[in-house]
Scaffold this motif. Structure first.
Motif, PDB file in Angstrom:
ATOM      1  N   UNK A 162     -35.026 103.733 -33.424  1.00 44.91           N
ATOM      2  CA  UNK A 162     -33.803 103.178 -32.823  1.00 44.91           C
ATOM      3  C   UNK A 162     -34.111 102.901 -31.339  1.00 44.91           C
ATOM      4  N   UNK A 163     -34.918 103.627 -30.785  1.00 48.43           N
ATOM      5  CA  UNK A 163     -35.098 103.533 -29.240  1.00 48.43           C
ATOM      6  C   UNK A 163     -35.900 102.048 -29.203  1.00 48.43           C
ATOM      7  N   UNK A 168     -36.344  98.358 -24.582  1.00 46.24           N
ATOM      8  CA  UNK A 168     -36.400  98.861 -23.263  1.00 46.24           C
ATOM      9  C   UNK A 168     -37.539  99.956 -23.091  1.00 46.24           C
ATOM     10  N   UNK A 169     -38.056 100.247 -24.102  1.00 45.13           N
ATOM     11  CA  UNK A 169     -39.374 101.222 -24.148  1.00 45.13           C
ATOM     12  C   UNK A 169     -40.782 100.523 -23.945  1.00 45.13           C
ATOM     13  N   UNK A 277     -28.778 107.758 -25.506  1.00 44.34           N
ATOM     14  CA  UNK A 277     -27.455 108.333 -24.973  1.00 44.34           C
ATOM     15  C   UNK A 277     -26.790 107.196 -24.250  1.00 44.34           C
ATOM     16  N   UNK A 278     -27.370 106.695 -23.278  1.00 39.65           N
ATOM     17  CA  UNK A 278     -26.808 105.689 -22.473  1.00 39.65           C
ATOM     18  C   UNK A 278     -26.488 104.440 -23.020  1.00 39.65           C
ATOM     19  N   UNK A 279     -27.287 103.852 -24.205  1.00 41.04           N
ATOM     20  CA  UNK A 279     -26.997 102.644 -24.789  1.00 41.04           C
ATOM     21  C   UNK A 279     -25.850 102.971 -25.854  1.00 41.04           C
ATOM     22  N   UNK A 280     -25.503 104.265 -26.405  1.00 37.45           N
ATOM     23  CA  UNK A 280     -24.665 104.636 -27.415  1.00 37.45           C
ATOM     24  C   UNK A 280     -23.525 104.592 -26.630  1.00 37.45           C
ATOM     25  N   UNK A 285     -25.869 103.224 -16.131  1.00 39.94           N
ATOM     26  CA  UNK A 285     -26.547 104.084 -14.979  1.00 39.94           C
ATOM     27  C   UNK A 285     -27.537 104.954 -15.679  1.00 39.94           C
ATOM     28  N   UNK A 286     -27.309 105.501 -16.866  1.00 39.22           N
ATOM     29  CA  UNK A 286     -27.922 106.479 -17.656  1.00 39.22           C
ATOM     30  C   UNK A 286     -29.280 105.601 -18.210  1.00 39.22           C
ATOM     31  N   UNK A 287     -29.008 104.287 -18.630  1.00 40.44           N
ATOM     32  CA  UNK A 287     -29.847 103.571 -19.236  1.00 40.44           C
ATOM     33  C   UNK A 287     -30.815 103.227 -17.849  1.00 40.44           C
ATOM     34  N   UNK A 288     -30.365 102.661 -16.829  1.00 39.76           N
ATOM     35  CA  UNK A 288     -31.434 102.319 -15.745  1.00 39.76           C
ATOM     36  C   UNK A 288     -32.303 103.469 -15.410  1.00 39.76           C
ATOM     37  N   UNK A 289     -31.592 104.949 -15.401  1.00 35.40           N
ATOM     38  CA  UNK A 289     -32.508 105.857 -15.322  1.00 35.40           C
ATOM     39  C   UNK A 289     -33.452 106.345 -16.198  1.00 35.40           C
TER      40      UNK A 289
END
Length: 306
Positions: A162-163, A168-169, A277-280, A285-289
């Motif tokens: 899923x990631x 983004x990985x 978590x940020x994507x869902x 801001x969580x995604x960027x972190x």
């Protein structure tokens, strides 16, 4: 909408007969919970916790039964630390319960201050070992999850897939993680009772030792590496040997030669879970972190490989 401190104080007085609330302060807490500490007229501090969602409410219901069992193990001397003891609960209008227990004094663990030797670092190792020595039935009878080693590895693979779909990985990280997850020898472990969500603010210390562990809603029977990962990643490197030596001495029949390798991997995979978590939740801001931390890890692992 989050409950106010006054609303939480009212729930505490409804949950514990005779509790005369005189002051209240809101607390930050992990997970989907509203938390406050209520001061009673006799000076006793009470902690009230109310779920913000049906999922959190169901987890809290299961945790109530687990805490009762863990308290009995503490009283019997099996667990060397205290756990919250539920004193009462109050029904919420939307369903579910708020729970109340006496506030446990103690300072959150300052993980960066750990030093090698027989002090707090070793006590942390013994603390985790005591949890991992509990019988699986403690968790299973409360309706909390229980996994085999293989099903747990498969869960990790699903999360990684899923990631990967987020794009983004970093590719090199994905390849390394996929190889580790496909290494069956790495995942030969005996599932044990784990806390499942350990963090510094859930490990309370005083006098150079662990006095309490809180936040048990994610407890399950799973990989012991889950509880060790955060320590091995965040603790000063010179203190890690003391943690692991004390842990291994306290465990019985521990046959898991790849435990440390797996714990370090689990610590890395936590970044992928943070990204998800940020994507869902739609939290840019969580995604960027998460992306920044993944980029740092990718760079560091490339340098190690040189």
């Amino acid at each position: 909408m989050p409950r106010s401190a006054l609303a939480l104080a009212a729930l505490a007085t409804a949950a514990v007969p005779g509790l005369d609330a005189r002051a209240v302060r809101q607390e930050d807490a992990p997970g989907e919970y509203d938390v406050a500490v209520v001061t009673a007229s006799d000076g006793t501090l009470w902690e009230v916790r109310a779920p913000q969602s049906a999922v959190a409410g169901a987890a809290l219901e299961a945790e109530m039964g687990l805490l009762d069992a863990l308290h009995r193990y503490h009283e019997a001397g099996v667990l060397p630390f205290a756990v919250p003891r539920i004193a009462g609960s109050a029904l919420l209008p939307e369903g579910g319960h708020a729970v109340v227990h006496k506030h446990i004094a103690g300072a959150p663990l300052d993980i960066e201050s750990l030093t090698p030797g027989p002090g707090l670092a070793a006590d942390l190792g013994r603390t985790l070992a005591a949890v991992h020595e509990l019988p699986a039935s403690v968790v299973e009878t409360c309706g909390l999850p229980s996994y085999t080693a293989e099903t747990y590895r498969e869960r990790r693979l699903v999360e990684l897939d899923e990631a990967a779909t987020t794009g983004r990985v970093p590719t090199a990280l994905l390849r390394r993680w996929e190889a580790a997850l496909e290494d069956v020898a790495l995942w030969r472990f005996r599932p044990v009772v784990v806390h499942g969500d350990l963090a510094a603010d859930q490990v309370l210390v005083a006098g150079g030792r662990v006095i309490a562990v809180t936040g048990w809603s994610d407890a399950r029977v799973a990989d012991p590496a889950d509880d060790l990962a955060w320590l091995l990643v965040a603790a000063p490197p010179e203190s890690v040997d003391s943690i692991m030596e004390a842990y291994q001495l306290r465990r019985t029949e521990l046959q898991d030669p790849r435990l440390v390798d797996r714990a370090l991997l689990v610590g890395e995979l936590a970044l992928a879970r943070w990204l998800l978590h940020g994507v869902r939740q739609g939290l840019p801001e969580v995604v960027a972190d998460a992306e920044a931390m993944l980029a740092d890890l990718d760079e560091a692992t490339r340098e190690d490989a040189v």
